[in-house]
Design a protein around this motif. Structure first.
Motif, PDB file in Angstrom:
ATOM      1  N   ALA A 286       0.829  -1.205   0.000  1.00 39.22           N
ATOM      2  CA  ALA A 286       0.000   0.000   0.000  1.00 39.22           C
ATOM      3  C   ALA A 286       0.866   1.258   0.000  1.00 39.22           C
ATOM      4  CB  ALA A 286      -0.941  -0.014   1.203  1.00 39.22           C
ATOM      5  N   GLU A 287       1.908   1.260   0.803  1.00 43.81           N
ATOM      6  CA  GLU A 287       2.809   2.415   0.857  1.00 43.81           C
ATOM      7  C   GLU A 287       3.553   2.583  -0.462  1.00 43.81           C
ATOM      8  OE1 GLU A 287       5.212   1.537   4.222  1.00 43.81           O
ATOM      9  OE2 GLU A 287       3.672   2.157   5.693  1.00 43.81           O
ATOM     10  N   TYR A 288       3.952   1.480  -1.049  1.00 38.91           N
ATOM     11  CA  TYR A 288       4.666   1.507  -2.328  1.00 38.91           C
ATOM     12  C   TYR A 288       3.782   2.106  -3.425  1.00 38.91           C
ATOM     13  CZ  TYR A 288       6.485  -0.536  -6.697  1.00 38.91           C
ATOM     14  OH  TYR A 288       6.923  -0.738  -7.982  1.00 38.91           O
ATOM     15  N   ILE A 289       2.534   1.661  -3.523  1.00 42.93           N
ATOM     16  CA  ILE A 289       1.622   2.186  -4.534  1.00 42.93           C
ATOM     17  C   ILE A 289       1.378   3.670  -4.307  1.00 42.93           C
ATOM     18  CG2 ILE A 289      -0.755   2.112  -5.381  1.00 42.93           C
ATOM     19  CD1 ILE A 289       0.987  -0.140  -6.440  1.00 42.93           C
ATOM     20  N   ALA A 290       1.190   4.071  -3.043  1.00 45.61           N
ATOM     21  CA  ALA A 290       0.957   5.480  -2.741  1.00 45.61           C
ATOM     22  C   ALA A 290       2.125   6.340  -3.216  1.00 45.61           C
ATOM     23  CB  ALA A 290       0.729   5.661  -1.238  1.00 45.61           C
ATOM     24  N   ARG A 291       3.347   5.872  -3.021  1.00 45.37           N
ATOM     25  CA  ARG A 291       4.520   6.635  -3.478  1.00 45.37           C
ATOM     26  C   ARG A 291       4.585   6.717  -4.998  1.00 45.37           C
ATOM     27  NH1 ARG A 291       7.279   3.322   0.139  1.00 45.37           N
ATOM     28  NH2 ARG A 291       8.229   2.212  -1.612  1.00 45.37           N
ATOM     29  N   GLU A 292       4.349   5.578  -5.651  1.00 45.04           N
ATOM     30  CA  GLU A 292       4.566   5.493  -7.091  1.00 45.04           C
ATOM     31  C   GLU A 292       3.513   6.258  -7.907  1.00 45.04           C
ATOM     32  OE1 GLU A 292       7.150   4.137  -8.727  1.00 45.04           O
ATOM     33  OE2 GLU A 292       8.084   3.741  -6.771  1.00 45.04           O
ATOM     34  N   VAL A 293       2.287   6.335  -7.407  1.00 45.67           N
ATOM     35  CA  VAL A 293       1.236   6.994  -8.195  1.00 45.67           C
ATOM     36  C   VAL A 293       1.106   8.477  -7.844  1.00 45.67           C
ATOM     37  CG1 VAL A 293      -0.053   4.828  -8.377  1.00 45.67           C
ATOM     38  CG2 VAL A 293      -0.698   6.481  -6.615  1.00 45.67           C
TER      39      VAL A 293
END
Length: 298
Positions: A286-293
């Motif tokens: 979830a944290e990874y997706i939040a950063r990437e998008v």
């Protein structure tokens, strides 16, 4: 641990209603999954599943066994999550679901990088524009556009996804440019709908606040990309996330309709069953997706 593996197979077979689906979900052949079920039935000397014309259903004792086996698996998963948190090396299957267009364009390309960073994680991505039963389908994290209705799930808001009403210059030349919201009633609106969907409407942003707008059209589909293709073919006006049609707007293939009263933005976020919140791989993804998008929906 063959016995624990057999428990996992039995739980997924009951939840998905077939040995083939349960085995596929755990990456094993139907024959192996069937043998795991037979081993359990032989071990306890009872029949756990009955086959109907459409699917497998648990017997009375099978249902009782399922409820307890499910709790065992959940407890084991939680224990593994605790160990992973201390070791810094999350591992195990991570089941993610997302809408089709969002999943294809944004999420799927990000999966390999995440798995490279955390090689112990097996990521299983399921894409669908239809409603998904997150609990019944064993989903760890559902990426979602819109406002969630299920209070039994944890909602993490990630970003606002701006939207636009768009059509081709050719369609507008033939049918006229809408000057007011009321003019949309005279146009073919391309609708995202699925079985058992409620009455269809668009919500647009006006100087007086959000306004619900009933719309109609000749075509509807449960795949947003199909609607975009129809719009590009000059078949009508479509309500799409701006990032999905940005390239077509830049090229002039599509133009924005009623830009002063756009659709209200969709909320992009992640839905998680409460019992999965402590699993490091769920939190990390979830944290990874939040950063990437970040920045894509601006």
């Amino acid at each position: 641990m063959p016995y624990l593996e057999s428990l996992r197979v039995f739980v997924r077979v009951v939840e998905l209603g077939s040995i083939t689906s349960g085995g596929r979900d755990l990456r094993m052949s139907p024959a192996v999954a069937s043998n795991r079920i037979k081993e359990l039935e032989t071990r306890f000397g009872v029949r756990l599943l009955n086959r109907t014309t459409r699917k497998l259903v648990p017997t009375e004792v099978g249902r009782a066994f399922y409820e307890n086996a499910r709790r065992v698996i959940e407890t084991l998963n939680e224990a593994e999550a605790v160990v992973s948190g201390f070791s810094g090396s999350p591992h195990g299957a991570l089941r993610i679901t997302a809408p089709l267009g969002l999943g294809r364009r944004l999420i799927a390309p990000l999966v390999p990088k995440f798995c490279d960073e955390y090689p112990g994680v097996e990521l299983r991505l399921r894409l669908s524009d239809r409603n998904v039963d997150i609990i019944a389908d064993g989903i760890d994290l559902a990426l979602f556009l819109g406002e969630p209705q299920d209070s039994a799930l944890k909602w993490r808001r990630i970003a606002e996804c701006r939207r636009a009403l768009v059509a081709t210059p050719g369609y507008l030349a033939e049918h006229g440019h809408p000057k007011r919201l009321e003019d949309l009633s005279e146009h073919n609106c391309l609708l995202l709908r699925y079985p058992r969907s409620p009455e269809y409407y668009w919500v647009v942003d006006t100087p007086d606040g959000p306004q619900k707008l009933l719309v109609n059209g000749k075509y509807d589909a449960d795949d947003g990309d199909v609607l975009t293709d129809w719009a590009l073919d000059g078949r009508g006006i479509v309500n799409r996330p701006r990032y999905e049609v940005a390239e077509h707007l830049a090229s002039g293939k599509l133009v924005e309709v009623l830009p002063d009263t756009p659709p209200v933005p969709s909320q992009f976020g992640a839905l998680t069953p409460h019992r999965r919140l402590q699993d490091p791989k769920v939190r990390l993804f979830a944290e990874y997706i939040a950063r990437e998008v970040r920045g894509i929906f601006v």
